[in-house]
Design an enzyme around this catalytic site. Structure first.
Site, PDB file in Angstrom:
ATOM      1  N   ASP A 139       1.706   6.716   5.275  1.00 32.20           N
ATOM      2  CA  ASP A 139       0.707   5.720   4.864  1.00 32.20           C
ATOM      3  C   ASP A 139       1.159   4.941   3.622  1.00 32.20           C
ATOM      4  O   ASP A 139       0.403   4.168   3.051  1.00 32.20           O
ATOM      5  CB  ASP A 139      -0.633   6.425   4.610  1.00 32.20           C
ATOM      6  CG  ASP A 139      -1.823   5.512   4.862  1.00 32.20           C
ATOM      7  OD1 ASP A 139      -1.632   4.457   5.507  1.00 32.20           O
ATOM      8  OD2 ASP A 139      -2.921   5.848   4.408  1.00 32.20           O
ATOM      9  N   ASP A 167      -2.647  10.439   3.182  1.00 37.41           N
ATOM     10  CA  ASP A 167      -4.039  10.024   3.406  1.00 37.41           C
ATOM     11  C   ASP A 167      -4.764  11.064   4.252  1.00 37.41           C
ATOM     12  O   ASP A 167      -4.677  11.069   5.477  1.00 37.41           O
ATOM     13  CB  ASP A 167      -4.057   8.653   4.109  1.00 37.41           C
ATOM     14  CG  ASP A 167      -5.484   8.163   4.362  1.00 37.41           C
ATOM     15  OD1 ASP A 167      -6.424   8.743   3.771  1.00 37.41           O
ATOM     16  OD2 ASP A 167      -5.637   7.188   5.135  1.00 37.41           O
ATOM     17  N   GLU A 210      -9.316   3.655   2.241  1.00 39.07           N
ATOM     18  CA  GLU A 210      -8.833   3.696   0.858  1.00 39.07           C
ATOM     19  C   GLU A 210      -7.755   2.664   0.563  1.00 39.07           C
ATOM     20  O   GLU A 210      -7.580   2.269  -0.586  1.00 39.07           O
ATOM     21  CB  GLU A 210      -8.314   5.109   0.535  1.00 39.07           C
ATOM     22  CG  GLU A 210      -6.870   5.398   0.931  1.00 39.07           C
ATOM     23  CD  GLU A 210      -6.613   5.330   2.426  1.00 39.07           C
ATOM     24  OE1 GLU A 210      -7.578   5.458   3.208  1.00 39.07           O
ATOM     25  OE2 GLU A 210      -5.453   5.127   2.823  1.00 39.07           O
ATOM     26  N   ASP A 246     -12.125   7.151   3.634  1.00 38.37           N
ATOM     27  CA  ASP A 246     -10.894   6.977   4.410  1.00 38.37           C
ATOM     28  C   ASP A 246     -10.471   5.508   4.486  1.00 38.37           C
ATOM     29  O   ASP A 246      -9.370   5.201   4.927  1.00 38.37           O
ATOM     30  CB  ASP A 246     -11.103   7.558   5.815  1.00 38.37           C
ATOM     31  CG  ASP A 246      -9.805   7.789   6.552  1.00 38.37           C
ATOM     32  OD1 ASP A 246      -8.736   7.727   5.905  1.00 38.37           O
ATOM     33  OD2 ASP A 246      -9.870   8.030   7.775  1.00 38.37           O
ATOM     34  N   ARG A 259      -7.472  -0.482   1.251  1.00 39.19           N
ATOM     35  CA  ARG A 259      -7.994  -1.756   0.725  1.00 39.19           C
ATOM     36  C   ARG A 259      -8.434  -1.608  -0.728  1.00 39.19           C
ATOM     37  O   ARG A 259      -8.376  -2.567  -1.496  1.00 39.19           O
ATOM     38  CB  ARG A 259      -9.135  -2.246   1.641  1.00 39.19           C
ATOM     39  CG  ARG A 259     -10.331  -1.342   1.663  1.00 39.19           C
ATOM     40  CD  ARG A 259     -11.243  -1.608   2.869  1.00 39.19           C
ATOM     41  NE  ARG A 259     -10.664  -1.095   4.121  1.00 39.19           N
ATOM     42  CZ  ARG A 259     -11.233  -1.221   5.310  1.00 39.19           C
ATOM     43  NH1 ARG A 259     -12.383  -1.855   5.436  1.00 39.19           N
ATOM     44  NH2 ARG A 259     -10.642  -0.734   6.390  1.00 39.19           N
ATOM     45  N   LYS A 264       0.859  -1.187   0.000  1.00 39.53           N
ATOM     46  CA  LYS A 264       0.000   0.000   0.000  1.00 39.53           C
ATOM     47  C   LYS A 264       0.890   1.231   0.000  1.00 39.53           C
ATOM     48  O   LYS A 264       1.660   1.452   0.937  1.00 39.53           O
ATOM     49  CB  LYS A 264      -0.914   0.008   1.240  1.00 39.53           C
ATOM     50  CG  LYS A 264      -1.619   1.356   1.486  1.00 39.53           C
ATOM     51  CD  LYS A 264      -2.538   1.353   2.711  1.00 39.53           C
ATOM     52  CE  LYS A 264      -3.073   2.753   3.023  1.00 39.53           C
ATOM     53  NZ  LYS A 264      -3.964   2.807   4.197  1.00 39.53           N
ATOM     54  N   LYS A 285     -10.169  13.235   7.690  1.00 36.63           N
ATOM     55  CA  LYS A 285      -9.645  12.931   9.026  1.00 36.63           C
ATOM     56  C   LYS A 285      -9.582  14.220   9.855  1.00 36.63           C
ATOM     57  O   LYS A 285      -9.459  15.303   9.290  1.00 36.63           O
ATOM     58  CB  LYS A 285      -8.220  12.373   8.910  1.00 36.63           C
ATOM     59  CG  LYS A 285      -8.122  10.966   8.369  1.00 36.63           C
ATOM     60  CD  LYS A 285      -6.667  10.500   8.349  1.00 36.63           C
ATOM     61  CE  LYS A 285      -6.513   9.096   7.792  1.00 36.63           C
ATOM     62  NZ  LYS A 285      -7.155   8.052   8.605  1.00 36.63           N
TER      63      LYS A 285
END
Ligand code: BES
Ligand code: MN
Ligand code: ZN
Length: 489
Positions: free
Chosen positions: A277, A259, A338, A336, A340, A254, A266
């Site tokens: 991230d 993010d 995201e 959020d 996956r 990933k 967030k």
């Protein structure tokens, strides 16, 4: 850091610290190396040689070292290679700001010496990300430039260290990627740095948005829609097996370069942490770096899904439905969740194109893994016991803690959607598990493991002497160990 191997007889130069690694209850062994200067301190203080203890003896008048230290390595029976790294790293930590320029590390018990691992410990401990400091006072900068590791056989130590040095280079590469600020390291820049690894003999392909569009990667592309930066897919290949056509093993990362949460924004507090991230992608890139660096006898593929998750007039909305490369549709409940979505297409692409023996993905996927396991352990989920056991064994050897969590079929319905094949969140209960169950829907039955490293990619404060605070590079050495022990030759 300049690493040298020397023999016990080599004279110690000016501006050098001598650190002697001693076992618990056997600290007096250091006396033979120092001509008896430590005996008095040992008789009067509490230093026993327990793991983590450091006794700073200053600069005794009747010893040539600029500084003399004893480093506790714990019980002799429990001492291992990681113990040697930690002891040497603690020695570095004790003198790094001393003003001395050389650190010599010696083992009081020469029979227990692990010079290559001591050298690795110093290199990892000396990692620093200081690219953006312009006016740090000289006395705050580390002064140690050189480490001299005392050993019996210089050639043997050098040969063993070549492999460790390749590992340290790869971990530093991964740590740098994670440490870079998000205005500098956006998807295309990440891809450029990975492309630079072709110099090591890796093959690297970069796909942009147009190519991913053609492949039908609506899940990954949906995440990047709000970003001004183009999403990228990096495909790294190392072909080191004797048979170039041998089935590869595969690693997927990933790489969310920042993010914000997207439209499901967030909170401001701590949002800057979301620059890391992309820690999963950095670990996969680091793994490919070390496989190439030490010419591993294996065929391996590394796939990085590189995106930025931003709010925008064109950003993906909660309620949207996207179609993934697999053809399965996904209702976006929370923008959020995201990571996956990025991995769904990267995993599908990986299995379809490369038909690997297995896939391992690494991702800073859920805050819930931190709630479950705290800040030392990463979580692993797998549909294959052998693969999970191999990861857990490597985790023990390399001291990168990992804990297996379940994939209960009964929880899978938490991600069923009313209008699409699935939704991208499963609610708060078992949040890390439902994230893993989501990924499982994109592995097409292949042996697969998912490592949620949201808990371990970044450390503040530092908890081990070989990992200064900040980016850890978690995963590089664990995966490298698993490949070396189980999938080479
Ligand atoms: N990148 C975060 C996970 C994360 C959180 C990593 C804290 C490191 C520290 C991920 O994209 C995310 O936002 N996950 C959500 C999922 C939720 C919306 C289902 C989370 O964990 O809150
Ligand atoms: Mn997120
Ligand atoms: Zn994320």
């Amino acid at each position: 850091m300049d690493i040298q191997f020397v023999t016990a007889a080599t004279d110690i130069a000016d501006k050098s610290a001598l650190a002697i690694i001693v076992f618990e209850g056997a600290a007096a062994e250091a006396d033979s190396l120092t001509g008896g200067v430590v005996g008095k301190a040992l008789a009067q203080g509490r230093f026993t040689g327990a793991k983590g203890q450091v006794l700073d003896l200053g600069a005794p008048a009747d010893h040539p070292a600029g500084r003399l230290l004893l480093i506790g390595a714990g019980k002799r029976e429990a001492f291992d290679a990681v113990g040697a790294e930690h002891a040497a790293a603690s020695a570095y930590g004790a003198v790094k700001l001393s003003g001395l320029t050389t650190l010599r590390v010696a083992f009081a018990d020469e029979g227990a010496a692990q010079p290559d691992r001591a050298a690795l410990g110093v290199r990892l401990a000396a990692y620093r990300f200081d690219r953006y400091r312009t006016k740090e006072p000289a006395d705050k900068k580390p002064s140690i430039q050189k480490a001299e590791i005392v050993c019996g056989d210089i050639d043997a130590a050098k040969t063993a260290f070549a492999t460790q040095s390749a590992l340290a280079d790869a971990i530093s590469f991964a740590r740098d990627l994670v440490s870079e600020p998000p205005n500098v390291l956006y998807p295309a820049e990440f891809a450029r740095r990975v492309k630079g690894l072709e110099a090591l003999g890796l093959e690297v392909e970069i796909l942009g948005e147009a190519e991913m569009e053609k492949l039908g990667m609506g899940s990954l592309l949906g995440v990047g829609r709000g970003s001004a930066r183009e999403s990228q897919l990096a495909i790294m290949r190392w072909n080191g097996a004797a048979d170039p056509a041998a089935q590869p093993i595969a690693f997927v990362g990933k790489g969310v370069c920042f993010d914000t949460g997207g439209i499901s924004l967030k909170p401001a507090d701590g949002m800057e942490d979301m620059k890391w991230d992309m820690g999963g992608a950095a670990a996969v890139a680091g793994l490919m770096h070390v496989l190439a660096g030490r010419k591993a006898k294996v065929n391996a593929v590394g796939i990085l899904g590189l995106v930025e998750n931003m709010p925008d007039g064109d950003a993906q909305r909660p309620g949207d439905v996207v179609t993934s490369m697999s053809g399965q549709t996904i209702e976006i409940i929370n923008t959020d969740a995201e990571g996956r979505l990025v991995l769904a297409d990267a995993l599908w692409y990986c299995q379809e194109r490369f038909k690997p023996k297995f896939m391992v993905d690494l991702a800073t996927l859920t805050g819930a893994i931190i709630i479950s396991l705290g800040n030392d352990y990463a979580g692993v989920f797998s549909n294959n016991d052998e693969l999970a056991d191999n990861l857990l064994a490597a985790s023990k050897t390399e001291a990168e803690p990992l804990w297996r969590l379940p994939l209960p079929a009964a929880y899978d319905k938490q991600i069923d959607s009313m209008i699409a094949d699935m939704k991208n969140t499963g609610g708060r209960p078992g949040g890390s598990i439902t994230a893993a169950l989501f990924l499982q829907r994109f592995v097409n039955g292949l042996p697969w493991a998912h490592m949620d490293i949201a808990s371990t990619a970044w450390k503040k404060p530092s908890t081990v002497p070989t990992s200064p605070e900040g980016a850890t590079g978690y995963g590089v050495r664990l995966l490298n160990r698993m490949v070396a022990d189980k999938y080479e030759g």
